[in-house]
Design an enzyme around this catalytic site. Sequence first.
Site, PDB file in Angstrom:
ATOM      1  N   PRO A 353     -64.512 -22.097  -5.331  1.00 41.23           N
ATOM      2  CA  PRO A 353     -63.473 -21.130  -5.220  1.00 41.23           C
ATOM      3  C   PRO A 353     -63.455 -20.697  -6.886  1.00 41.23           C
ATOM      4  CG  PRO A 353     -62.719 -22.682  -3.897  1.00 41.23           C
ATOM      5  CD  PRO A 353     -63.913 -23.492  -4.582  1.00 41.23           C
ATOM      6  N   GLY A 356     -66.189 -16.313  -9.198  1.00 40.90           N
ATOM      7  CA  GLY A 356     -66.751 -14.834  -9.457  1.00 40.90           C
ATOM      8  C   GLY A 356     -67.641 -14.282  -8.325  1.00 40.90           C
ATOM      9  N   LYS A 357     -67.765 -14.835  -7.221  1.00 41.44           N
ATOM     10  CA  LYS A 357     -68.892 -14.477  -6.205  1.00 41.44           C
ATOM     11  C   LYS A 357     -68.418 -13.059  -5.631  1.00 41.44           C
ATOM     12  CE  LYS A 357     -68.104 -18.302  -3.450  1.00 41.44           C
ATOM     13  NZ  LYS A 357     -67.196 -18.987  -4.324  1.00 41.44           N
ATOM     14  N   SER A 674     -74.601 -41.351  -7.440  1.00 44.66           N
ATOM     15  CA  SER A 674     -75.046 -41.465  -9.065  1.00 44.66           C
ATOM     16  C   SER A 674     -74.417 -42.575  -9.832  1.00 44.66           C
ATOM     17  CB  SER A 674     -74.463 -39.868  -9.770  1.00 44.66           C
ATOM     18  OG  SER A 674     -73.174 -39.822  -9.442  1.00 44.66           O
ATOM     19  N   LYS A 717     -71.322 -32.911 -15.195  1.00 40.46           N
ATOM     20  CA  LYS A 717     -71.185 -34.302 -15.774  1.00 40.46           C
ATOM     21  C   LYS A 717     -71.572 -34.305 -17.416  1.00 40.46           C
ATOM     22  CE  LYS A 717     -73.040 -36.313 -11.414  1.00 40.46           C
ATOM     23  NZ  LYS A 717     -74.120 -36.967 -11.102  1.00 40.46           N
TER      24      LYS A 717
END
Length: 769
Positions: A353, A356-357, A674, A717
């Site tokens: 969220p 800027g979609k 990971s 990361k």
Amino acid sequence: MTTRKLPLLPLRGIMVFPYMIIHLDVGREKSIAALEEAMVQDRIIMLAAQKDASTDNPTPEDIFKIGTVAEVKQLLKLPGGTIRVLVEGLYRAEITEYVTDSSHYEVEVKEFNEESEPNLELEALSRAVIHQFEQWVKLSKKIPPETLVSVVVVEDLGRLSDLIASHLTLKIEDKQELLNAIEVKDRLEKLCEILSREMEILELEKKISGRVRKQMEKTQKEYYLREQLKAIQKELGDKDDKTVEIAEYRKKLEDGNYPEEIIERVNKEISRLEKMSSSSAETGVIRTYIDWLLALPWNEVTEDRLDINVAEEVLNQDHYGLEEVKERILEYLAIRKLADNMKGPILCLVGPPGVGKTSLARSIARAMQRKFVRASLGGVRDEAEIRGHRRTYVGAMPGRIIQGMKTSGSKNPVFLLDEIDKMNADFRGDPSAALLEVLDPEQNNTFSDHYIEAPFDLSKVLWIVTANGIHNIPRPLRDRMEIITLAGYTEEEKIQIAKRYLVDKQRKEHGLSEKQLQLSDATLKKLISDYTREAGVRNLERTIAKVCRKVARQIVQEDKKSVKVTVQNLHVFLGAAKYQHRKAEENHQVGVSTGLAWTEVGGDVLPTEVTIMKGKGNLILTGQLGDVMKESAQAGISYIRSRAEEFNIPADFHEKQDIHIHLPEGAIPKDGPSAGITMATAVISALTGRKVRSDVAMTGEITLRGRVLPIGGLKEKVLAAHRMGIKTIILPSENKRDMDEIPANVRKQLEFVLAENMDEVLKCALVSE
């Protein structure tokens, strides 16, 4: 029986009986000539009916042979050449010969003798006829009772039968049969038969009219009331008139640009509306349907702005970064310029969220100069929300797709389907399955909405779909979309976004000028790092708004001209810092390694601590670890056991020692593939006593053979490690392809070690002996 020569007047659609007085309108030339001839002689004329009333110039074959000899009582010339004549029937006669037909028909007629001896049979017949005639008069109500009295008192049976026949409404053929009956007995029998038939018809008519009257009484009353209401509305100037409404529909249809199929459909519905009563419940359904058909943009298309340089400038004005999405839109514009018939792409913007979609979709519409329409699919469970309801249901409406097309007013808008991953299925259907037709380029040129029931072309629409994650999107739907991931913003990108967009926007909303509120880059950096932790910029905007509110109050209350917000006084406006970023360990330590993790709000460091204790070989895992991380830890222990001799570790360490792996901040759930090499490195350090470098962070999954497998979320990361002050990052060698995502200024400040196996990881991570 005598014969005489008389002029003939053919009659059309009328029959004259003896003793009958009637007015005739004469207009044909031969008929007028026959009348004039009769007036010259003794006013006597022969009247005979035509077999076919539509014949203008009858021949002897077209005229019945038996007619009535009549006397002309009165003659009156009317305007237009027509003559109105009053005639009285005298007796029956038969045409034996046509003498001449020069100007009119002259015929030889034979007079019939109608005298008959009275007897009981004739008396009985006459009484039956009179009784039936009385009943007929009562039922038909076509002649007044006074006429009935004048007819009944006639004693001459022949004259009685002719008078009754003259009052009956019969076909010409039936009247001619009565005229042909020379014998009084035959005439009475025929008349009795005709009256019986007419009585049956009248009885049946009475039953039908009674039944219909009962059924129509209420409807007729309502009809009259409605007509009165219409008249009142018309007098008052009320426009609620169905005819006016239908005229408006037809005008819209003529002025608009509609396909042939829609024109036919609308005309059909208008015809139904015309025939239907205004009070019918279905009229409202038909009106709404016609309104929808006329309101949809069947052939309306806006012209695209295909100037790529201008479009790029607009996108850069509205958004900082997001290069992949911008590049895809510019590619689409370039192809549109070369190939005009290209179908619109279906882009799926996936990201956390606040990145800027939705606003990006608006910018795309502005860059291309297209209409923009948005439909939120969050929480939608009904398939009819997409495809609409059938018109048979009360309150039926088209689906959100057709509603959006009507709102846009064009056939090629930018259509945003927001929160597609928040849809659900229940007993009302699966809306994601309904979207397959909408988002399939091979099908959406004939999209069928249940309400409209006509194929609508959606192939020109530029579809933009947004989601927070792709895992909740069904695979068949995901297969039809081009996935573009928005990973979130770096700290530097957030500073630029705040400087270029957010600060100015909040200044205007709070009535502040640039002089009244000043924010430096260092202040923004501290505000972002200490008071917000998110992938997007929504919370950042709210925090800037909070600063603006505090500044506005100071300016108004303390009458200040300007307020400068600095790193030193930021806490005055926002309070104590909410977040503290971890710093790298200053000294190398045994059993402590630094891992990297991806979260929904960006990347984070993951310190991993390992302690070795005397025990029975138990593996203790703490820190709210998920199943995947537990399996990674077990795989790392198995790898260490298989290489114990090489690492100079006792072969039976797993039997005499307990290993405790802990990830701090245990209240926060952690999971992912990971952390394998991080935990393995910390365990090897703890078992061997070798220290782990404090300036090294690592990420990657481990296999039983010691191979390092690739991971995701590399950009987040790496940025997290950079914020922490890490200098060296160990990555799986297969993640080399993802290093282009890392900002160039960050790449320059870090050293990257690409490892294929644990030997390379340990070589870099552990301090040399």
